[in-house]
Write an enzyme that holds these catalytic residues in place. Sequence first.
Site, PDB file in Angstrom:
ATOM      1  N   GLY A   9       8.912 131.077 -11.757  1.00  0.00           N
ATOM      2  CA  GLY A   9       8.239 132.305 -11.324  1.00  0.00           C
ATOM      3  C   GLY A   9       8.602 132.578  -9.874  1.00  0.00           C
ATOM      4  CB  CYS A  10       6.820 134.367  -7.167  1.00  0.00           C
ATOM      5  SG  CYS A  10       7.065 134.789  -5.431  1.00  0.00           S
ATOM      6  CG  PHE A  11      12.196 132.631  -4.694  1.00  0.00           C
ATOM      7  CD1 PHE A  11      11.444 133.492  -3.920  1.00  0.00           C
ATOM      8  CD2 PHE A  11      13.567 132.891  -4.841  1.00  0.00           C
ATOM      9  CE1 PHE A  11      12.000 134.602  -3.311  1.00  0.00           C
ATOM     10  CE2 PHE A  11      14.139 134.002  -4.234  1.00  0.00           C
ATOM     11  CZ  PHE A  11      13.354 134.859  -3.466  1.00  0.00           C
TER      12      PHE A  11
END
Length: 349
Positions: A9-11
């Site tokens: 998901g969002c890094f």
Amino acid sequence: MKEIYFAGGCFWGTEHFFSGVDGVVSAVSGYAQGSPDFAGRPSYEQVYTDTTGFAETVKVCYKPERISLDMLTDLYFDIIDPLSLNRQGHDEGTRYRTGVYYSDPADLPVLEAAFARAAERVGQPLVVELEPLRNFFEAEERHQKYLDKNPDGYCHLPFKTFRYLRLYQDISAFLGDEPDPIARMAEISAFIYERMKFFWVGFYIVRDAVVRDAAAARSDRQGPGLGQELVLGPFQGPSACLRIAYGRGVCGTAWKEARTVVVPDVEAFPGHIACSSLSRSEIVVPVFASTAHASPSAAGKGPVSDPQGADCTGIARPKPIAVLDIDSKDLATFDSTDALWLEKICKLV
Ligand code: SME
């Protein structure tokens, strides 16, 4: 030094999490597994269009003598939903898909075993990619260490995840190979109480019941929990009740059902035992016998000599040897994140 690539998901959150893992040397946000049609380094804006094939991915460099790929991958599965396709938290799109990408083919069997463990835990096929790394480009500087630069910035992971990771690793390092479960429980209570600032943190241990009358003596060991009760063990916080019967209160329920019980409002839990009127929400996590350290029975007075029991379906279920009880002065303090990390901590007993 070795490397592995985690798309979770969002890094921003994934990078922050792995940066905090002991034995990790660096965690770098970037873009991996882009389509072969896309030439060169993509920008964040291009990846954001969701047409490049790239996934937000974190390159993790680690010292295998300090943390195994096994443990790293288990931690990865602790912070993703492996059943959610192209969506983690509020973030949706193929750029937020989950995947583990390896540059060393020798890592594949270890990763496959970690995937199999995760699939068994959730009881369904995972939607997480497992592929050799095709390509990886570091993201722009403003995306590196994003949550260090923006402590109040967006994160798809609950912020308490990072505190629990630190807590878990510190407890684990501090306990080392200490064989006495009471000492381990005492240290765990103190760590959780001090770090998380909960109102009450402590263990109740399954013990043979004190026989107080003839009727109780006759009922000895006729079924699960009979002839036994929970007895107050190491704890931090105000004084608490000494003994809890099987199936009674939140603690007795977690013991009986051998599962974590989260109570957002103690007044709404039938049979809740109020040790303090200040306690408003609660979580109770069962502790199971482990072979990693000296078992409680090896320490002399074993709470339970047979860790396996059968429920009414005849299916063998592990029987708790103790429960970890945590109380909060606020309503709805605990959720699935607390449950996950406290269950991991209980495995350290
Ligand atoms: N509330 C618990 C009893 C223990 S105290 O919270 C420390 C229960 O209902 O089991």
